[in-house]
Design a protein around this motif. Structure first.
Motif, PDB file in Angstrom:
ATOM      1  N   ALA A   1       0.826  -1.206   0.000  1.00 47.13           N
ATOM      2  CA  ALA A   1       0.000   0.000   0.000  1.00 47.13           C
ATOM      3  C   ALA A   1       0.857   1.252   0.000  1.00 47.13           C
ATOM      4  N   ARG A   2       2.155   1.120   0.231  1.00 45.29           N
ATOM      5  CA  ARG A   2       3.034   2.280   0.397  1.00 45.29           C
ATOM      6  C   ARG A   2       4.005   2.483  -0.768  1.00 45.29           C
ATOM      7  N   GLN A   3       4.534   1.411  -1.289  1.00 47.22           N
ATOM      8  CA  GLN A   3       5.598   1.528  -2.275  1.00 47.22           C
ATOM      9  C   GLN A   3       5.270   0.704  -3.506  1.00 47.22           C
ATOM     10  N   TRP A   4       5.660   1.215  -4.664  1.00 44.13           N
ATOM     11  CA  TRP A   4       5.397   0.491  -5.899  1.00 44.13           C
ATOM     12  C   TRP A   4       6.690   0.249  -6.663  1.00 44.13           C
ATOM     13  N   THR A   5       6.636  -0.715  -7.543  1.00 39.56           N
ATOM     14  CA  THR A   5       7.814  -1.136  -8.307  1.00 39.56           C
ATOM     15  C   THR A   5       7.570  -0.935  -9.791  1.00 39.56           C
ATOM     16  N   ALA A   6       8.595  -0.490 -10.489  1.00 40.16           N
ATOM     17  CA  ALA A   6       8.526  -0.401 -11.951  1.00 40.16           C
ATOM     18  C   ALA A   6       8.981  -1.738 -12.539  1.00 40.16           C
ATOM     19  N   PHE A   7       8.195  -2.261 -13.457  1.00 41.75           N
ATOM     20  CA  PHE A   7       8.509  -3.520 -14.119  1.00 41.75           C
ATOM     21  C   PHE A   7       8.724  -3.268 -15.612  1.00 41.75           C
ATOM     22  N   THR A   8       9.683  -3.970 -16.171  1.00 41.89           N
ATOM     23  CA  THR A   8       9.839  -3.963 -17.624  1.00 41.89           C
ATOM     24  C   THR A   8       8.954  -5.056 -18.186  1.00 41.89           C
ATOM     25  N   ILE A   9       8.040  -4.679 -19.081  1.00 45.45           N
ATOM     26  CA  ILE A   9       7.129  -5.651 -19.687  1.00 45.45           C
ATOM     27  C   ILE A   9       7.593  -5.927 -21.108  1.00 45.45           C
TER      28      ILE A   9
END
Length: 426
Positions: A146-154
């Motif tokens: 709920a606090r931190q998000w991650t960038a993903f390479t798709i």
């Protein structure tokens, strides 16, 4: 050179300091009294010598009174004593009114998700902001945060290579029904191959092949187990089992299996103060593009560097060697390529390739490293064919061997006529 300090980029006693801004590519406009906060929220990561901080701006939104179609975020950074570190801008962000439900075309390519780009995934129950959970990578696994998000390479995966451990990736736009792979841009941890499905009213639609667009609702079906979908349960990522029947074209999903996908950007500003006591802001931080040109050759070669935010206070450094630098414009610098002998310890080094990093150093000692290196490549010419009496003498010398000093001098002369090449560092 500042008294008691060093400006040599290759001998900095401290690691680089960096400011990274992570943000979405699009922002949904708010209307009336509503507040559609940017999702995912822009994040700032600060790291380096004596620096370690993470911040998240969760209350940003754009109202319908703002008529801009694009904008940038501006970060102003200060030390605890009030001294300004600098100002840093994000990439351009596109303003949209709502997610497009129409089939996307090349006309709206900026709204499509392309293979190899960065995305974020979040889940929101009953459109409640407080229930938003982001897919995140943590300690080699995956969580719903709920606090931190991650960038993903798709990336698109060629499905015919399914039995190979190393997947063959493809270019192009991500379309529903395609096999994709999600890889954390920081840690490299990856999810198994997934089939991306369009979601409509909590159903995964299996017969849609249109391009995936910004802020679309989607689901991720495990390619090797078609009855399972990527799902969250509280803060845990699980596999949700569904029922498949013959010739089914849509599947009922639970709330935790419905994700929203959005493209994201990451812009990083890197600098190094070394031992210098920098009192002025480090911004505007320099940007060096891939447009570099080498002019001339032999004993004098010029390198032209293109980018942004250049000033007359900058010098170009090849490794630990400062080059004579001329300021042309805020977007162009010209410098003299140092003689290769500056980087060699003796004649024997002239037979090998020499590569040095390129850096820009401000007059007060602030170092801006670039992602480029400069490579000196020796180009030895073949021996000339024998001609006449002179040729006979040459042939005799080749049979009997040249004098050592003559050979070394010949190698040096050929090396100073080297070809110069620029490479991106990984």
């Amino acid at each position: 050179r500042l008294p008691g300090t060093t400006r040599e980029p290759g001998r900095q006693p401290h690691p680089d300091q960096s400011v990274t801004i992570l943000h979405a590519k699009v922002a949904q406009k708010s209307y009336g009294n509503e507040k559609r906060f940017f999702c995912p929220p822009p994040c700032v990561y600060i790291s380096g010598h004596g620096w370690r901080m993470f911040a998240c701006a969760k209350s940003l939104y754009i109202s319908d009174q703002d008529k801009r179609k694009h904008f940038r975020l501006l970060l102003r950074l200060f030390l605890g004593n009030g001294q300004e570190v600098g100002s840093f801008q994000s990439r351009m962000i596109k303003v949209i009114s709502k997610p497009s439900q129409k089939r996307q075309s090349m006309k709206n390519a900026d709204l499509c998700i392309s293979s190899g780009s960065r995305v974020a995934l979040f889940n929101r129950l009953r459109s409640q902001t407080v229930s938003t959970r982001y897919l995140s990578a943590d300690r080699g696994g995956f969580i719903a945060s709920a606090r931190q998000w991650t960038a993903f390479t798709i990336s698109l995966v060629e499905d015919q290579c399914a039995d190979q451990r190393d997947f063959v990736l493809s270019e192009g736009f991500i379309c529903y029904g395609c096999v994709v792979q999600l890889v954390c841009t920081d840690s490299g941890v990856a999810l198994p191959p997934l089939v991306i499905r369009k979601v409509n009213k909590q159903h995964a639609i299996l017969d849609v092949d249109e391009p995936v667009s910004q802020l679309h609702k989607c689901a991720f079906q495990f390619r090797d187990d078609p009855q399972t979908y990527l799902c969250l349960s509280n803060d845990t990522i699980i596999q949700h089992q569904v029922r498949l029947t013959f010739r089914v074209i849509k599947v009922v999903l639970n709330d935790g299996s419905c994700w929203t996908i959005i493209g994201v950007e990451a812009v990083e500003f890197t600098f190094n103060q070394g031992l210098a006591c920098i009192q002025t802001p480090v911004s505007p931080v320099l940007y060096v593009s891939v447009s570099l040109q080498v002019n001339g050759g032999g004993h004098v070669a010029m390198l032209e560097i293109h980018g942004e935010n250049f000033s007359p206070l900058l010098k170009v450094w090849f490794g630990n060697s400062e080059a004579e630098t001329m300021f042309k414009s805020p977007k162009s610098l010209l410098c003299v390529v140092p003689d290769v002998s500056v980087f060699s310890d003796g004649w024997h080094c002239l037979r090998r390739i020499i590569t040095v990093p390129l850096s820009l150093v401000r007059s007060d000692g602030l170092v801006y490293r670039t992602s480029f290196s400069f490579t000196f490549t020796p180009e030895l010419q073949p021996a000339l064919p024998a001609r006449g009496a002179g040729g006979g003498k040459r042939e005799e010398e080749m049979e009997g061997g040249q004098d050592g000093d003559t050979l070394l001098d010949s190698i040096h002369q050929e090396f100073t006529r080297a070809n110069f090449h620029l490479f991106m560092q990984s």
